[in-house]
Design a protein around this motif. Structure first.
Motif, short mmCIF file in Angstrom:
data_model
loop_
_atom_site.label_atom_id
_atom_site.label_comp_id
_atom_site.label_asym_id
_atom_site.label_seq_id
_atom_site.Cartn_x
_atom_site.Cartn_y
_atom_site.Cartn_z
N ILE A 517 58.05 40.14 -57.89
CA ILE A 517 59.05 40.82 -58.64
C ILE A 517 60.22 39.90 -58.25
CG2 ILE A 517 60.28 42.85 -59.10
CD1 ILE A 517 57.97 44.59 -58.45
N PHE A 518 61.23 39.48 -59.23
CA PHE A 518 62.30 38.99 -59.06
C PHE A 518 63.20 40.06 -58.37
CE2 PHE A 518 60.90 36.25 -62.77
CZ PHE A 518 61.10 35.02 -62.04
N GLU A 519 64.24 39.60 -57.51
CA GLU A 519 65.01 40.24 -56.61
C GLU A 519 65.95 41.11 -57.70
OE1 GLU A 519 68.20 40.45 -53.04
OE2 GLU A 519 67.20 38.61 -53.47
N ASP A 520 66.37 40.41 -58.58
CA ASP A 520 67.18 41.09 -59.61
C ASP A 520 66.52 42.33 -60.42
OD1 ASP A 520 69.35 39.12 -58.93
OD2 ASP A 520 68.97 38.12 -60.68
N PHE A 521 65.24 42.47 -60.51
CA PHE A 521 64.62 43.61 -61.27
C PHE A 521 63.90 44.30 -60.38
CE2 PHE A 521 63.51 39.90 -64.35
CZ PHE A 521 64.99 39.66 -64.81
N SER A 522 64.14 44.17 -59.07
CA SER A 522 63.53 45.08 -57.87
C SER A 522 63.93 46.48 -58.10
CB SER A 522 63.70 44.51 -56.72
OG SER A 522 64.80 44.39 -56.09
N ARG A 523 64.97 46.92 -58.47
CA ARG A 523 65.40 48.09 -58.60
C ARG A 523 64.73 49.07 -59.84
NH1 ARG A 523 71.46 49.60 -57.82
NH2 ARG A 523 70.63 51.69 -57.61
N PHE A 524 64.34 48.33 -60.66
CA PHE A 524 63.80 48.86 -61.93
C PHE A 524 62.24 48.77 -61.83
CE2 PHE A 524 67.63 46.56 -63.22
CZ PHE A 524 68.40 47.91 -63.23
N LEU A 525 61.70 47.82 -61.16
CA LEU A 525 60.15 47.85 -60.95
C LEU A 525 59.78 48.12 -59.49
CD1 LEU A 525 59.76 44.58 -63.12
CD2 LEU A 525 59.67 46.85 -63.80
N LEU A 526 59.03 49.05 -59.29
CA LEU A 526 58.83 49.51 -57.99
C LEU A 526 57.00 49.55 -58.05
CD1 LEU A 526 60.88 52.78 -57.26
CD2 LEU A 526 61.13 50.21 -56.53
N ILE A 527 56.46 49.06 -57.13
CA ILE A 527 55.05 49.00 -56.84
C ILE A 527 54.42 50.14 -56.89
CG2 ILE A 527 53.17 48.27 -55.42
CD1 ILE A 527 54.79 46.00 -56.86
N GLU A 528 54.86 51.32 -56.25
CA GLU A 528 54.26 52.74 -56.35
C GLU A 528 54.11 53.26 -57.69
OE1 GLU A 528 56.82 51.72 -54.63
OE2 GLU A 528 56.36 51.81 -52.39
N ASN A 529 55.33 53.02 -58.74
CA ASN A 529 55.27 53.52 -60.00
C ASN A 529 54.30 52.74 -60.82
OD1 ASN A 529 58.00 54.03 -58.83
ND2 ASN A 529 57.88 55.54 -60.64
N MET A 530 54.26 51.40 -60.43
CA MET A 530 53.15 50.66 -61.48
C MET A 530 51.71 50.97 -61.05
SD MET A 530 55.04 46.89 -62.06
CE MET A 530 55.69 46.70 -60.48
N PHE A 531 51.48 51.21 -59.74
CA PHE A 531 50.20 51.51 -59.17
C PHE A 531 49.69 52.92 -59.95
CE2 PHE A 531 47.97 54.00 -55.87
CZ PHE A 531 46.73 53.67 -55.99
N GLU A 532 50.49 53.87 -60.00
CA GLU A 532 50.18 55.11 -60.52
C GLU A 532 50.08 54.94 -62.09
OE1 GLU A 532 52.81 58.31 -59.52
OE2 GLU A 532 52.44 58.20 -57.55
N GLU A 533 50.86 54.30 -62.88
CA GLU A 533 50.73 53.63 -64.09
C GLU A 533 49.20 53.09 -64.60
OE1 GLU A 533 53.67 51.55 -65.80
OE2 GLU A 533 55.09 52.93 -65.27
N VAL A 534 48.92 52.36 -63.62
CA VAL A 534 47.31 51.67 -63.80
C VAL A 534 46.50 52.93 -63.51
CG1 VAL A 534 45.80 50.09 -62.72
CG2 VAL A 534 48.15 49.54 -62.95
N VAL A 535 46.36 53.52 -62.48
CA VAL A 535 45.64 54.91 -62.23
C VAL A 535 45.61 55.64 -63.71
CG1 VAL A 535 44.70 56.85 -60.88
CG2 VAL A 535 45.67 54.75 -59.89
N LEU A 536 46.72 55.98 -64.25
CA LEU A 536 46.76 56.84 -65.18
C LEU A 536 45.95 56.37 -66.53
CD1 LEU A 536 49.88 58.80 -66.70
CD2 LEU A 536 48.67 57.46 -68.17
#
Length: 707
Positions: A517-536
């Motif tokens: 993840i680019f540092e400029d986008f790191s505030r909007f893209l969190l690994i924990e949230n993306m992990f939960e979206e994949v599970v969902l």
């Protein structure tokens, strides 16, 4: 009593409570700030890309309780400081707080209430046995209650941490009515997170969920009740309360009942201290995040395409790691139970929504009867005024709510870590109330439009035509809302279970994806949230298919997804912009008694507001004990070791007062009686008359309208 609190909560312990709360809020604030940026990203993306569900067929009222109050009446309250029962006048405004006054006159004079109760997190109980079962979980005192109820019909507001409140009435009928009102106060107060806040609400709920998961708590949580500061206070108390209890309870002195009383006072003092801190610190946290919203929003709109591309790239990498493991858990531990969970949810929920339809239909029948019997415009105005508040009438809606309360997940709760079905019951009841109000509001607008176009020469025919249109739209919207509710409930049950099962093997692998993840986008893209979206995403297909298959079964009264009624009534939604119809003025010609001007809106006295649930009481007949005298004959409620002779005297004296008891709102089960209630009022008779008849004469008159 205050000495007990101050002696056990000295300066050192209060400082310890402050430090624990501050530390807990610091950890939560870090999670909330992260989730705020993610929620803002999702909100802006939704705004840009568009989307949304099926358009509802019914209209939505913007401010259904404008100019209204819910209820006012009198009951007996137990005063712990002097162990006496006193009559109190209760006033429930549209925010569903419970305000207790010394008398009705005190309320009308605009005096401050003796007590205001916010019911978030409370349970409304109707028996001492049920109450003792709950308090024994904190400090066992056995089966003997430490409070002697003045009558056999108690009403108790119980909270796991805050002060308990004790009331009573004289009859079982009154108890049922009051219980319905109290339950509605609890239900509405628990529903404290506004859905129209597309950033703050999801940021808060996700932060709470992730903060609990970090402590190994994945399942549903009963105390997600009230406003954010109240929910945060409940979270702090969940870990702090047992520690304080272990520290203080062994030092309490006296009999077991007295120790329980003292502990409840101490617990309430701790909860108030924690709530004060969470309120101030949460407000400061939100203010700091809102101050950054402008720059974050501008960056998102500038770089949205790149952020989305980056998220899809990282999500594909996480998906490759997670999906094989998730599919294995899904096949072996979840798929065999999806239909069982869905069946447990669908039956009581569908019965509840069907009862909403039936209650609405019965009200329509009464209005049609009025037209056929020549009831006149004034009577029609009264019926329509009552109908407009039907969804917020806790007594009339009680039969609908009771259907959903039969929801039982026994056998599935332990497997999926569901603490209780109360989370789903409350949500279903809120949705039922919304659908009822949508149906009523749509009927009002359609009828008003028809009357303006065709006049009121054939009122019954117009009413029937509007009723049929509304019922068809209700059936469609009810199906849509229920299917969405079933999908969300299944996700609430299954996703935490899957995350808990996947955490040991996936959590150690997730940090390495941050490098993508680019540092400029790191505030909007969190690994924990993306992990939960994949599970969902891994389980969504199975859930959608299960709900779709259930929609085919006729007994659930669900529309199939292939049936679309979009734009079936294109002109209807234009009516939603019209102001709410004032039926009393339209049919009566005069300003309705319950109307309120904008100048009076902010005042709690003066001209009487329209009340959703009105007292069944004839004008001119004073409320008994209006001067707030003590309950007749109850000088002091004895403790468990009091002499039986005193108890017998109290019962005799209370029996004499029974006929003078203050009456409560409307009936629970007899809806017809609610529309045209008949009340027997005791009229004073002369000494000569009493000697001749030795009976009390009664007059029968209709009660004031029930709005």
């Amino acid at each position: 009593m205050g000495d007990v609190v101050s002696s056990h909560l000295d300066e050192d312990r209060r400082e310890m409570i402050t430090a624990r709360t501050r530390e807990w809020m610091k950890e939560f604030s870090q999670v909330y700030e992260q989730q705020y940026a993610v929620a803002l990203f999702n909100s802006v993306r939704f705004e840009i890309e568009g989307g949304g569900g099926t358009q509802s067929q019914l209209l939505h009222r913007k401010d259904p309780l404008a100019g209204c109050t819910i209820f006012s009446g009198s009951l007996f309250q137990y005063l712990e400081e002097n162990r006496k029962w006193r009559n109190r006048f209760v006033f429930v405004p549209k925010d569903y707080t419970i305000n207790l006054y010394e008398s009705k006159a005190a309320h009308e004079r605009g005096l401050h209430p003796k007590l205001t109760i916010n019911c978030a997190g409370y349970k409304a109980l109707t028996s001492m046995e049920e109450y003792m079962e709950l308090i024994n979980k904190s400090l066992p005192v056995g089966s003997n209650p430490f409070i002697k109820c003045a009558t056999g019909f108690p009403l108790i507001l119980w909270h796991p941490y805050a002060r308990h409140h004790y009331f009573c009435v004289m009859t079982e009928k009154e108890q049922k009515k009051w219980h319905a009102v109290l339950q509605d106060c609890v239900r509405d107060s628990n529903n404290g997170l506004p859905e129209n806040c597309t950033v703050k609400t999801p940021a808060f709920t996700d932060a709470v969920r992730l903060h609990r998961q970090a402590r190994g708590q994945y399942g549903t949580w009963d105390m997600m009740c009230g406003t954010p500061p109240q929910i945060l206070a409940n979270l702090v108390m969940e870990t702090l309360h047992p520690d304080i209890r272990n520290m203080i309870v062994p030092r309490l002195k006296g009999k077991m009942q007295q120790r329980q009383k003292n502990w409840m006072l101490i617990s309430d003092a701790v909860y108030k201290q924690v709530l004060t801190q969470t309120t101030g610190q949460y407000e400061a946290l939100v203010e700091a995040c809102e101050a950054q919203r402008g720059p974050l929003d501008a960056r998102l709109r500038t770089d949205m395409d790149q952020i989305i591309t980056s998220k899809e790239h990282v999500s594909s990498k996480i998906r490759a790691l997670v999906l094989p493991k998730a599919e294995q858990i899904l096949r072996t531990n979840i798929q065999p139970y999806i239909n069982s969970i869905l069946e447990a949810l669908m039956d009581p929920t569908s019965r509840g929504f069907a009862e909403v339809r039936d209650v609405f239909f019965r009200e329509m029948v009464e209005i049609s009867k009025n037209s056929l019997n020549g009831g006149g415009k004034e009577k029609m105005g009264e019926n329509m005024e009552r109908l407009s508040m039907l969804a917020f009438h806790p007594v009339k809606m009680q039969s609908c709510y009771e259907k959903v309360e039969e929801l039982n997940l026994e056998g599935l709760q332990q497997r999926f870590d569901v603490s209780s079905p109360s989370v789903f019951i409350s949500r279903a009841q809120i949705l039922m109330r919304e659908q009822m109000d949508n149906a009523v509001y749509t009927f009002e607008q359609l009828l008003n439009q028809s009357l303006e176009a065709q006049g009121d020469s054939d009122m019954c025919k117009l009413t029937q035509r509007c009723q049929d249109r509304v019922l068809k739209k209700y059936d469609y919207d009810s199906s849509t809302v229920r299917k969405k509710f079933f999908r969300e409930a299944l996700l609430q049950i299954i996703i935490p279970y899957m995350l808990q099962q996947l955490a040991p093997s996936c959590s150690p692998e997730l940090p390495r994806f941050k490098e993508l993840i680019f540092e400029d986008f790191s505030r909007f893209l969190l690994i924990e949230n993306m992990f939960e979206e994949v599970v969902l995403q891994s389980v969504s297909k199975d859930i959608m298919m299960a709900v779709k298959e259930a929609a085919v079964q006729r007994r659930h009264n669900l529309y199939r997804d292939s049936i679309i009624l979009t734009n079936s009534d294109p002109n209807l939604h234009l009516l939603g912009e019209n102001p709410q119809v004032d039926w009393a003025t339209k049919f009566g010609g005069d300003e309705p008694e319950g109307s309120v001007s904008s100048a009076d809106e902010g005042r709690g006295f003066g001209r009487r507001r329209k009340q959703v649930v009105s007292m069944i009481q004839l004008d001119g007949v004073p409320l008994p004990y209006e001067s707030c005298l003590e309950v007749p004959g109850v000088e002091l409620i004895p403790e468990e070791d009091a002499e039986s002779k005193e108890e017998e005297n109290e019962e005799d004296q209370l029996g004499k007062a029974e006929d003078l008891s203050p009456k409560s709102p409307d009936s629970v089960n007899e809806i017809r009686d609610l529309i045209n209630p008949v009340v027997e009022v005791a009229v004073p008779v002369s000494k000569e008359q009493s000697e001749v008849t030795n009976k009390t004469e009664a007059t029968t008159e209709p009660s004031p309208p029930v709005f």
